[in-house]
Scaffold this active site. Structure first.
Site: not given
Ligand code: XIL
Length: 359
Positions: A154, A202, A238, A267, A269
């Protein structure tokens, strides 16, 4: 025995032989993924390894794990002068005991850092030394055990500009206001520390085509052209909205892999609004399953997209609850009782029919 009896007998034996030789059809995500040489993974918390349902589900369904927090600075470097590898080592031991791969997360981030680092008043020379040492010690400790690392996490904001961070410009490692130079430096140190590890950048909120993913693309393209050691991009995924645009995600995966980079979905979800009793609506669970299906399909359709990882795997333990003050949840493929949700069936069925072949 007549010729036709003999033939019947022969054909029957052949059929029986074939039935015996054919492997049974996969019944878990892991079996389906193993068959196609694909990685299905979950972020894990070693503190939960004492819960049987947690470990049984994990080992049965996944062929890779990543520590959700245990490899972050705030755990490994809680104190300035020592490295505490115990929680992360537990994850590695679990993975080895169950023949799973381990992905490392993360070496450079502006979050989840210890107080002594964030408020230590270090100058750039000191910070540069601290970061290089951290990358070297941690990666060497896990050399041969962690096959891929999120080196930098990030670094960009939603407009594709470099975020303020102790590593970039507050005060930075000496490459302040020089854009991706500090990211490049971290990748070079990481490659020196463990030349065999796959190195990933990432990032969040850049899964589809947008300003931020354009900036990620430009940065990693430049890295590839100049021989900066980078192997892949992690797309966090996400997903907080149910109007998911899978074509845009597929296009982004495509342009990254054309550069010769791998993509990992790191990641995943899909969080849902919860009612006053903490339950999602059935219709949302069905839509959630569709989104999982589309994400997994977008990845599997591109041979350069080699892993899918969910951020946790059971709704019992997910960061979404604390992240949204309990307003959203139910984001993962297993419910709070470890029962597979429609999202699980969707992931399973896409992997099962994947045309991807083993290497
Ligand atoms: C989250 C963890 O899930 C939480 O347990 C922790 O308190 C904060 O960090 N992007 C990342 C992850 O790269 O490391 C974050 O994980 C979620 C957002």
């Amino acid at each position: 025995m007549s010729r036709s009896d003999w033939l019947t007998c022969f054909s029957l034996s052949l059929v029986l032989l074939l039935i015996e030789a054919a492997p049974p059809p996969p019944t878990t995500l892991r079996q389906a993924a193993d068959r196609t040489n694909f990685l299905v993974s979950a972020a894990v918390r070693p503190g939960l390894f004492s819960e049987a349902a947690y470990t049984v589900t994990l080992a049965r369904e996944f062929n890779m794990v990543e520590p959700e927090d245990a490899m972050k600075w705030q755990v490994i470097r809680r104190n300035a002068d020592t490295f505490d590898f115990r929680p992360a080592d537990e994850v590695v031991r679990f993975a080895q005991a169950h023949s799973m791969k381990v992905r490392g997360h993360c070496l450079v981030w502006d979050h989840n850092n210890p107080e002594w680092l964030s408020h230590g008043g270090f100058n750039s020379v000191q910070l540069s030394r601290i970061l290089q040492e951290h990358i070297a010690v941690v990666m060497k400790h896990y050399s041969g055990q962690v096959f891929a690392w999120d080196v930098v996490n990030e670094a960009l904001d939603e407009n594709g500009r470099f975020k303020d961070s102790p590593w970039y410009n507050q005060p930075g490692i000496g490459l302040s206001e020089r854009g991706a130079a500090y990211v490049e430096q971290a990748f070079r140190w990481a490659h020196e520390a463990d030349p065999r590890a796959l190195l990933f950048y990432n990032e969040n909120e850049c899964e589809g085509l947008n300003r931020k993913s354009d900036a990620v693309y430009a940065m990693v393209k430049d890295f590839k052209l100049r021989g900066v050691p980078i192997d892949g991009v992690g797309l966090q995924m996400h997903i907080p909205r149910l109007d998911f645009d899978s074509a845009s995600v597929a296009a982004n995966i495509a342009r990254l892999t054309v550069l010769g980079l791998q993509v990992h979905i790191t990641e995943l979800d899909v969080s849902l609004p919860l009612d006053s009793t903490g339950q999602p609506q059935d219709v949302d669970l069905q839509r959630q399953a569709e989104i999982y299906r589309e994400v997994v399909r977008a990845c599997l359709e591109n041979p350069g997209c080699t892993a899918i990882q969910t951020w946790g795997f059971t709704d019992k333990y997910s960061w979404i609850g604390s992240h949204t003050q309990g307003t959203r949840g139910a984001a993962l493929p297993f419910d709070r009782t470890y029962k597979a949700k429609p999202a699980y069936d969707a992931i399973f069925s896409v992997i099962l029919v994947s045309r991807r072949r083993p290497d």
